[in-house]
Motif scaffolding. Structure first.
Motif: not given
Ligand code: ATP
Length: 468
Positions: A106, A193, A195, A202, A204-205, A208, A210, A277, A279-280, A282, A325, A327, A329-330
């Protein structure tokens, strides 16, 4: 185990990954075929832990809040959803490849110098000085076809977030549940996603789960609700017994803010690989509902009957949305990292080892709450233990283990994060008492068998993490 009980970051993540596999928390997906990148399977302990985290979140959001209801929307949604949401246009990551070692990066995650010089930064600790391709945009949505014809009219996406299923149902919820602003809708579900880089187990998968909650508020009250939800989400982790010095806030700067966001904070956790990260939270303004109104042609405004003054027209507005928001699994990975501990111990009966690995889960999250262990299989101890387990099963997740030295059996339970063990010995047969052993302190107390359930319930309620 040796004295190399290190805090070495890499090693700790490796230890967690290996413990997760060994004890049946998480397995690599399709392992017998060499594994499927970006996908993982949750084993017997993992699914219990995942369910408990989800239940804790669901309870926190819906049961404890009269003004939040739940939903379970479909993963497959009308493709216009993703045009309206901005995902078709904006949900991209900048991608670069190394022409020599074929590694994929990336562009926002490698040093700027490498982008400028177009030199590969190497990957997984391996040196490479190959040439990088130009940066190109890569859409993270999984695209497939619905129906037999693979033409553009049949394109459908696997949802990349659960949020949109909430937005497009918000009017259904108001009409069916008579919700009045401010109110929220909660959802737990799978998201997908594509990715570019999946690493760190686990974290970033591609597939997953949410846990998202969207809170609908009157414009002008959004900042107050945004702050309120920041407070509540922080308190949630405190309640789960997470190490609070491993959590911090990160506010999105102007360059980081998503296209829909007015303000955004991440809760970050200090994972073994660093702050990341979790959790977000927003403030999404009225972006989502305005866009869905525009793309669907449907009225997405809220009719404010509560503030309807006689003689004037009923006030209408497009609500602002505050989103939390996380994750699932995260969060599970965070809970595993947070609970993981290695401790030097000595002198526990029957134990030959002097190190133990222990997962200090909050008892309400532990996959097994109580293990029942007869000291011996013979002399009726096993039968008595089974009878006790049968009663406890009604209220708790239990395990039964009659094999091997008692010290070893305690270690196995420590490693699975079981907070309580009940041991049945010869005295139990005589006077009906059992030993209750605590995972964290390894202390043992004798209690009448009829008091086990109420004592455990009490211990769960008053649990405070003592050491780490
Ligand atoms: P990043 O910038 O790390 O790709 P993001 O800011 O796009 O993440 P959000 O779209 O805000 O993430 O997703 C909300 C939550 O979902 C994140 O805080 C994370 O806990 C979880 N999440 C997002 N992408 C993944 C992923 N690929 N695998 C596991 N958990 C994820």
């Amino acid at each position: 185990m040796t004295e190399q009980q290190t805090t070495d970051n890499q090693a700790t993540m490796e230890k967690i990954t290996s413990l997760a596999k060994r004890r049946g928390f998480v397995f690599q997906s399709s392992e017998i075929y060499g594994g499927q990148n970006g996908a993982w399977d949750y084993g017997p302990l993992g699914i219990e832990l995942k369910n408990r985290i989800a239940q804790a979140w669901w309870k926190e959001m819906t049961q404890l809040n009269d003004d939040i209801v739940g939903i379970d929307a479909a993963i497959l949604m009308h493709p216009r959803t993703w045009e309206a949401s901005g995902h078709v246009e904006n949900f991209t990551d900048p991608l670069v490849d190394c022409k020599k070692c074929k590694s994929r990066f990336r562009a926002d995650q490698i040093p700027e110098e490498n982008l400028l010089t177009k030199k590969c930064p190497g990957s997984d600790g391996k040196f490479c000085d190959g040439e990088l391709t130009d940066t190109r945009k890569f859409n993270l949505m999984f695209k497939t076809h619905i129906g037999p014809a693979e033409d553009t009219a049949s394109i459908i996406y696997l949802r990349p977030e659960t949020a949109q299923g909430i937005y497009i149902n918000y009017k259904n919820i108001i009409q069916s549940s008579r919700m009045k602003i401010p109110f929220g809708i909660a959802q737990i579900g799978k998201a997908f996603r594509n990715e570019i880089v999946t690493k760190n187990f686990i974290f970033r998968t591609c597939e997953f789960e949410q846990m998202e909650m969207q809170f609908f508020v009157k414009p002008g009250t959004d900042e107050q609700w945004f702050n309120e939800w920041r407070k509540r989400r922080w308190a949630f982790y405190e309640k789960l017994g997470v190490k609070m010095d491993h959590l911090r806030w990160h506010q999105h700067g102007p360059g980081e803010l998503a296209h829909y966001a007015k303000d955004a904070y991440d809760i970050e956790y200090l994972f073994p690989m660093g702050w990341r990260e979790l959790e977000g939270v927003h403030n999404r303004s009225d972006y989502d509902l305005s866009r869905h109104a525009q793309y669907s042609g449907k009225d997405m405004q809220y009719i404010d009957q509560e503030n309807n003054n006689a003689g004037t027209s009923v006030p209408r507005y497009t609500p602002f949305i505050i989103e939390t928001s996380a994750g699932l699994t995260r969060t599970l990975l965070m809970i595993l990292c947070d609970a993981y501990d290695e401790e030097k111990v000595s002198g526990e009966a029957g134990s030959a080892e002097d190190w133990r690995t222990v997962l200090r889960f909050h008892p309400s999250l532990a996959p097994v709450t109580v293990a029942v262990l007869p000291l011996m299989k013979k002399d009726g101890l096993a039968e008595m233990a089974k009878d006790i387990q049968k009663v406890l099963k009604e209220d708790f997740a239990t395990d039964y283990d009659q094999g091997g030295a008692i010290g070893r059996r305690y270690r196995r339970q420590d490693e699975a994060g079981t907070p309580f063990c009940i041991t049945i010995d010869y005295q139990s047969k005589e006077d009906g008492t059992v030993t209750l052993r605590f995972r964290d302190s390894m202390e043992q107390v004798r209690i009448p068998k009829d008091e086990i359930a109420s004592r455990i319930r009490q211990e769960i309620k008053t649990y405070k993490r003592s050491s780490s």
